[in-house]
Design a protein around this motif. Structure first.
Motif, short mmCIF file in Angstrom:
data_model
loop_
_atom_site.label_atom_id
_atom_site.label_comp_id
_atom_site.label_asym_id
_atom_site.label_seq_id
_atom_site.Cartn_x
_atom_site.Cartn_y
_atom_site.Cartn_z
N ALA A 70 45.02 57.33 25.55
CA ALA A 70 46.07 56.83 26.44
C ALA A 70 45.57 56.73 27.87
N ARG A 71 44.76 57.67 28.28
CA ARG A 71 44.19 57.65 29.65
C ARG A 71 43.26 56.45 29.82
N ILE A 72 42.47 56.17 28.81
CA ILE A 72 41.56 55.02 28.88
C ILE A 72 42.35 53.72 28.95
N VAL A 73 43.38 53.60 28.14
CA VAL A 73 44.24 52.40 28.19
C VAL A 73 44.86 52.27 29.57
N GLU A 74 45.32 53.37 30.13
CA GLU A 74 45.93 53.33 31.46
C GLU A 74 44.93 52.85 32.52
N LEU A 75 43.68 53.24 32.41
CA LEU A 75 42.66 52.80 33.38
C LEU A 75 42.53 51.27 33.39
N PHE A 76 42.69 50.67 32.23
CA PHE A 76 42.54 49.22 32.12
C PHE A 76 43.82 48.44 32.38
N PRO A 88 46.49 45.83 36.64
CA PRO A 88 47.11 44.56 36.23
C PRO A 88 48.63 44.65 36.17
N GLY A 89 49.15 45.79 35.75
CA GLY A 89 50.60 45.96 35.70
C GLY A 89 51.25 45.90 37.07
N THR A 90 50.55 46.35 38.11
CA THR A 90 51.13 46.33 39.46
C THR A 90 51.29 44.93 39.99
N VAL A 91 50.56 43.96 39.43
CA VAL A 91 50.70 42.56 39.85
C VAL A 91 51.38 41.74 38.76
N GLY A 92 52.01 42.43 37.81
CA GLY A 92 52.81 41.76 36.80
C GLY A 92 52.00 41.02 35.75
N GLU A 93 50.81 41.52 35.43
CA GLU A 93 49.96 40.85 34.46
C GLU A 93 49.53 41.82 33.36
#
Length: 72
Positions: free
Chosen positions: A3-9, A13-18
């Protein structure tokens, strides 16, 4: 751990809506435009009668695109 690795990626992108792949696509396009602007600027440095406004036009376009993305 996974889950931590997924969060790094996906965090940025989530902060810019992507999604990750949407962000990858935009960043690759952005990079290609910067490469073109740099090439045009280099040619212009050697041959000032060529590409007189190309690099500045591309940089302006990129600034406008990133500004519009930040407001969404």
């Amino acid at each position: 751990m996974a889950a931590r690795i997924v969060e790094l990626f996906t965090r940025h992108p989530g902060t810019v809506g992507e999604s990750y792949f949407g962000h990858l696509r935009f960043a690759a396009w952005f990079s290609s435009r910067l490469f073109l602007a740099g090439g045009a600027a280099l040619v212009h440095a050697l041959l000032p009668f060529l590409f007189e406004t190309t690099a500045s036009r591309i940089v302006r376009e990129l600034a406008e695109r990133t500004h519009r993305r930040a407001t969404h």
